[in-house]
Design a protein around this motif. Structure first.
Motif, PDB file in Angstrom:
ATOM      1  N   MET A 198       0.859  -1.159   0.000  1.00  0.00           N
ATOM      2  CA  MET A 198       0.000   0.000   0.000  1.00  0.00           C
ATOM      3  C   MET A 198       0.911   1.229   0.000  1.00  0.00           C
ATOM      4  N   GLN A 199       0.637   2.168  -0.885  1.00  0.00           N
ATOM      5  CA  GLN A 199       1.478   3.368  -1.023  1.00  0.00           C
ATOM      6  C   GLN A 199       0.734   4.593  -0.485  1.00  0.00           C
ATOM      7  N   PHE A 200       1.272   5.216   0.563  1.00  0.00           N
ATOM      8  CA  PHE A 200       0.675   6.423   1.122  1.00  0.00           C
ATOM      9  C   PHE A 200       1.222   7.643   0.399  1.00  0.00           C
ATOM     10  N   ASN A 201       0.335   8.591   0.129  1.00  0.00           N
ATOM     11  CA  ASN A 201       0.711   9.845  -0.519  1.00  0.00           C
ATOM     12  C   ASN A 201       0.282  11.006   0.356  1.00  0.00           C
ATOM     13  N   ARG A 202       1.102  12.023   0.417  1.00  0.00           N
ATOM     14  CA  ARG A 202       0.795  13.220   1.194  1.00  0.00           C
ATOM     15  C   ARG A 202      -0.394  13.928   0.578  1.00  0.00           C
ATOM     16  N   VAL A 203      -1.349  14.306   1.409  1.00  0.00           N
ATOM     17  CA  VAL A 203      -2.523  15.047   0.965  1.00  0.00           C
ATOM     18  C   VAL A 203      -2.150  16.512   0.960  1.00  0.00           C
ATOM     19  N   SER A 204      -2.300  17.159  -0.187  1.00  0.00           N
ATOM     20  CA  SER A 204      -1.995  18.585  -0.253  1.00  0.00           C
ATOM     21  C   SER A 204      -3.298  19.366  -0.237  1.00  0.00           C
ATOM     22  N   GLY A 205      -3.241  20.530   0.346  1.00  0.00           N
ATOM     23  CA  GLY A 205      -4.435  21.348   0.442  1.00  0.00           C
ATOM     24  C   GLY A 205      -4.086  22.776   0.752  1.00  0.00           C
ATOM     25  N   PRO A 206      -5.100  23.577   1.024  1.00  0.00           N
ATOM     26  CA  PRO A 206      -4.880  25.002   1.243  1.00  0.00           C
ATOM     27  C   PRO A 206      -4.182  25.342   2.562  1.00  0.00           C
ATOM     28  N   VAL A 207      -4.154  24.406   3.492  1.00  0.00           N
ATOM     29  CA  VAL A 207      -3.538  24.668   4.793  1.00  0.00           C
ATOM     30  C   VAL A 207      -2.246  23.861   4.902  1.00  0.00           C
ATOM     31  N   GLU A 208      -1.114  24.540   4.896  1.00  0.00           N
ATOM     32  CA  GLU A 208       0.186  23.861   4.922  1.00  0.00           C
ATOM     33  C   GLU A 208       0.466  23.147   6.237  1.00  0.00           C
ATOM     34  N   ASP A 209      -0.175  23.592   7.322  1.00  0.00           N
ATOM     35  CA  ASP A 209       0.104  23.015   8.631  1.00  0.00           C
ATOM     36  C   ASP A 209      -0.545  21.656   8.846  1.00  0.00           C
ATOM     37  N   LEU A 210      -1.436  21.234   7.951  1.00  0.00           N
ATOM     38  CA  LEU A 210      -2.046  19.918   8.080  1.00  0.00           C
ATOM     39  C   LEU A 210      -1.114  18.876   7.473  1.00  0.00           C
ATOM     40  N   HIS A 211      -0.810  17.864   8.235  1.00  0.00           N
ATOM     41  CA  HIS A 211       0.065  16.793   7.772  1.00  0.00           C
ATOM     42  C   HIS A 211      -0.778  15.525   7.690  1.00  0.00           C
ATOM     43  N   MET A 212      -1.173  15.173   6.457  1.00  0.00           N
ATOM     44  CA  MET A 212      -2.031  14.008   6.244  1.00  0.00           C
ATOM     45  C   MET A 212      -1.539  13.205   5.048  1.00  0.00           C
ATOM     46  N   TRP A 213      -1.705  11.884   5.138  1.00  0.00           N
ATOM     47  CA  TRP A 213      -1.355  10.972   4.069  1.00  0.00           C
ATOM     48  C   TRP A 213      -2.532  10.035   3.852  1.00  0.00           C
ATOM     49  N   SER A 214      -2.749   9.597   2.618  1.00  0.00           N
ATOM     50  CA  SER A 214      -3.856   8.678   2.349  1.00  0.00           C
ATOM     51  C   SER A 214      -3.417   7.578   1.383  1.00  0.00           C
ATOM     52  N   ALA A 215      -4.137   6.472   1.454  1.00  0.00           N
ATOM     53  CA  ALA A 215      -3.901   5.346   0.555  1.00  0.00           C
ATOM     54  C   ALA A 215      -5.200   4.559   0.438  1.00  0.00           C
ATOM     55  N   THR A 216      -5.377   3.902  -0.698  1.00  0.00           N
ATOM     56  CA  THR A 216      -6.523   3.015  -0.884  1.00  0.00           C
ATOM     57  C   THR A 216      -6.030   1.671  -1.399  1.00  0.00           C
ATOM     58  N   SER A 217      -6.736   0.619  -0.986  1.00  0.00           N
ATOM     59  CA  SER A 217      -6.388  -0.720  -1.451  1.00  0.00           C
ATOM     60  C   SER A 217      -7.537  -1.666  -1.145  1.00  0.00           C
ATOM     61  N   ASN A 218      -7.841  -2.545  -2.069  1.00  0.00           N
ATOM     62  CA  ASN A 218      -8.824  -3.609  -1.867  1.00  0.00           C
ATOM     63  C   ASN A 218     -10.158  -3.117  -1.315  1.00  0.00           C
ATOM     64  N   GLY A 219     -10.610  -1.944  -1.743  1.00  0.00           N
ATOM     65  CA  GLY A 219     -11.897  -1.426  -1.304  1.00  0.00           C
ATOM     66  C   GLY A 219     -11.884  -0.710   0.035  1.00  0.00           C
ATOM     67  N   PHE A 220     -10.697  -0.405   0.549  1.00  0.00           N
ATOM     68  CA  PHE A 220     -10.578   0.297   1.831  1.00  0.00           C
ATOM     69  C   PHE A 220      -9.734   1.559   1.666  1.00  0.00           C
ATOM     70  N   SER A 221     -10.084   2.571   2.419  1.00  0.00           N
ATOM     71  CA  SER A 221      -9.363   3.836   2.427  1.00  0.00           C
ATOM     72  C   SER A 221      -8.683   3.991   3.787  1.00  0.00           C
ATOM     73  N   PHE A 222      -7.425   4.395   3.756  1.00  0.00           N
ATOM     74  CA  PHE A 222      -6.659   4.618   4.985  1.00  0.00           C
ATOM     75  C   PHE A 222      -6.151   6.053   5.002  1.00  0.00           C
ATOM     76  N   VAL A 223      -6.177   6.676   6.174  1.00  0.00           N
ATOM     77  CA  VAL A 223      -5.677   8.040   6.343  1.00  0.00           C
ATOM     78  C   VAL A 223      -4.799   8.073   7.586  1.00  0.00           C
TER      79      VAL A 223
END
Length: 85
Positions: free
Chosen positions: A1-26
């Motif tokens: 499973m490969q996690f990718n950094r979520v980018s958005g308008p707020v730089e101070d938020l540190h989040m990563w997400s990944a999906t696999s086999n019908g499931f979402s992980f954050v």
């Protein structure tokens, strides 16, 4: 499973997400004070089925000390979720 950094308008938020086999992980980084998400200090991991309107469920052991520990826990949770029987 490969996690990718979520980018958005707020730089101070540190989040990563990944999906696999019908499931979402954050994974999110939280601190008790300071910028970003507030909570217990560390990396909080959660999951939910992609195709169902359900709340996210915290991965056991969260929050983790490192991002790598959180990723390993998510991979273990996915293995448990897709295990036959």
């Amino acid at each position: 499973m490969q996690f990718n950094r979520v980018s958005g308008p707020v730089e101070d938020l540190h989040m990563w997400s990944a999906t696999s086999n019908g499931f979402s992980f954050v994974i999110s980084f939280e601190t008790r004070s300071g910028p970003g998400l507030r909570g217990r200090h560390g990396y909080l991991a959660s999951w939910r089925p992609i195709h169902q309107s359900r709340c996210a469920i915290r991965v056991g052991g969260s929050p983790f000390k490192t991002l790598v520990e959180a990723e390993i826990a998510c991979t273990a949770m996915l293995a448990h979720l897709i295990r036959p029987g």
